[in-house]
Design a protein around this motif. Structure first.
Motif, PDB file in Angstrom:
ATOM      1  N   LEU A   1       0.594  -1.123  -0.004  1.00  0.00           N
ATOM      2  CA  LEU A   1      -0.124  -0.211  -0.061  1.00  0.00           C
ATOM      3  C   LEU A   1       0.876   1.294   0.053  1.00  0.00           C
ATOM      4  CD1 LEU A   1      -2.777  -1.114   2.687  1.00  0.00           C
ATOM      5  CD2 LEU A   1      -2.876  -0.937  -0.042  1.00  0.00           C
ATOM      6  N   ASN A   2       2.156   1.143   0.334  1.00  0.00           N
ATOM      7  CA  ASN A   2       3.029   2.446   0.549  1.00  0.00           C
ATOM      8  C   ASN A   2       4.076   2.263  -0.529  1.00  0.00           C
ATOM      9  OD1 ASN A   2       1.702   3.902   2.794  1.00  0.00           O
ATOM     10  ND2 ASN A   2       1.820   1.944   3.585  1.00  0.00           N
ATOM     11  N   MET A   3       3.997   1.474  -1.338  1.00  0.00           N
ATOM     12  CA  MET A   3       5.269   1.271  -2.380  1.00  0.00           C
ATOM     13  C   MET A   3       5.786   2.631  -2.721  1.00  0.00           C
ATOM     14  SD  MET A   3       6.888  -1.495  -3.510  1.00  0.00           S
ATOM     15  CE  MET A   3       5.849  -2.874  -3.766  1.00  0.00           C
ATOM     16  N   GLY A   4       5.040   3.683  -2.976  1.00  0.00           N
ATOM     17  CA  GLY A   4       5.563   4.741  -3.575  1.00  0.00           C
ATOM     18  C   GLY A   4       6.578   5.396  -2.580  1.00  0.00           C
ATOM     19  N   ILE A   5       6.686   5.218  -1.334  1.00  0.00           N
ATOM     20  CA  ILE A   5       7.649   5.832  -0.373  1.00  0.00           C
ATOM     21  C   ILE A   5       9.041   5.456  -0.707  1.00  0.00           C
ATOM     22  CG2 ILE A   5       6.082   6.538   1.206  1.00  0.00           C
ATOM     23  CD1 ILE A   5       7.189   4.337   3.264  1.00  0.00           C
ATOM     24  N   PHE A   6       9.162   4.327  -1.452  1.00  0.00           N
ATOM     25  CA  PHE A   6      10.370   3.772  -1.624  1.00  0.00           C
ATOM     26  C   PHE A   6      11.105   3.979  -3.014  1.00  0.00           C
ATOM     27  CE2 PHE A   6       8.317   1.104   1.370  1.00  0.00           C
ATOM     28  CZ  PHE A   6       9.316   1.029   2.428  1.00  0.00           C
ATOM     29  N   PRO A   7      12.498   4.255  -3.131  1.00  0.00           N
ATOM     30  CA  PRO A   7      12.781   4.819  -4.591  1.00  0.00           C
ATOM     31  C   PRO A   7      12.986   3.479  -5.282  1.00  0.00           C
ATOM     32  CG  PRO A   7      14.446   4.806  -2.780  1.00  0.00           C
ATOM     33  CD  PRO A   7      13.309   4.545  -2.045  1.00  0.00           C
ATOM     34  N   GLU A   8      12.968   3.841  -6.561  1.00  0.00           N
ATOM     35  CA  GLU A   8      13.284   2.752  -7.682  1.00  0.00           C
ATOM     36  C   GLU A   8      14.455   2.073  -7.308  1.00  0.00           C
ATOM     37  OE1 GLU A   8      11.750   0.459 -10.413  1.00  0.00           O
ATOM     38  OE2 GLU A   8      10.626   1.904  -9.533  1.00  0.00           O
ATOM     39  N   GLY A   9      14.571   0.568  -7.326  1.00  0.00           N
ATOM     40  CA  GLY A   9      15.950   0.020  -7.267  1.00  0.00           C
ATOM     41  C   GLY A   9      16.172  -0.517  -5.754  1.00  0.00           C
ATOM     42  N   PHE A  10      15.127  -0.029  -4.800  1.00  0.00           N
ATOM     43  CA  PHE A  10      15.160  -0.397  -3.326  1.00  0.00           C
ATOM     44  C   PHE A  10      14.933  -1.831  -3.236  1.00  0.00           C
ATOM     45  CE2 PHE A  10      13.704  -0.437   0.987  1.00  0.00           C
ATOM     46  CZ  PHE A  10      14.334   0.369   1.506  1.00  0.00           C
ATOM     47  N   ARG A  11      15.990  -2.421  -2.315  1.00  0.00           N
ATOM     48  CA  ARG A  11      15.984  -3.593  -1.895  1.00  0.00           C
ATOM     49  C   ARG A  11      15.963  -3.805  -0.468  1.00  0.00           C
ATOM     50  NH1 ARG A  11      14.570  -6.086  -6.573  1.00  0.00           N
ATOM     51  NH2 ARG A  11      16.093  -6.621  -7.902  1.00  0.00           N
ATOM     52  N   GLY A  12      15.175  -4.444   0.193  1.00  0.00           N
ATOM     53  CA  GLY A  12      14.997  -4.383   1.591  1.00  0.00           C
ATOM     54  C   GLY A  12      14.786  -5.754   2.373  1.00  0.00           C
TER      55      GLY A  12
END
Length: 120
Positions: free
Chosen positions: A70-81
């Motif tokens: 639901l909050n995917m937009g707060i993470f920058p592109e290419g983010f791995r966590g």
């Protein structure tokens, strides 16, 4: 549930993120993250120390991944966590997990090319 493209599934990728990533902690979980050029991807490590019951561990994973989706937009592109879940997440609702996720403040996305619009 997250799409397969947004999940970290391979053991080698888990180890790469775990060994080379940076860590940030919140009250319900810690996250080890790094940036790559591919899509955003997330994984979760929920130990048997959290709960001996697989049902509860899977429930936590589903709540956490739903909050991420639901909050995917707060993470920058290419983010791995990779989320390392803490025991106090057991009795929390999805909304509380989501609020904690929003406090995380992941690194900002890189600025794109300047716009070509000419303004007077």
């Amino acid at each position: 549930m997250l799409k397969k493209i947004n999940r970290v599934t391979s053991k080698t990728e888990f180890l790469e993120i775990k060994n080379t990533g940076e860590m940030k902690a919140t009250e319900f979980f810690s996250i080890i993250w790094m940036k790559k050029t591919e899509n955003k991807a997330f994984g979760a490590i929920i130990s048997k120390k959290i709960s001996k019951k697989a049902v509860l561990r899977n429930q936590i994973r589903r709540r956490l991944f739903e909050a991420v989706r639901l909050n995917m937009g707060i993470f920058p592109e290419g983010f791995r966590g990779i989320f390392l879940v803490k025991k106090n997440i057991l009795d929390k609702k999805e909304g509380e997990i989501e609020a904690c996720l929003k406090k995380l403040n992941p690194p900002p996305a890189k600025a794109g090319p300047p716009s070509l619009d000419k303004e007077g």
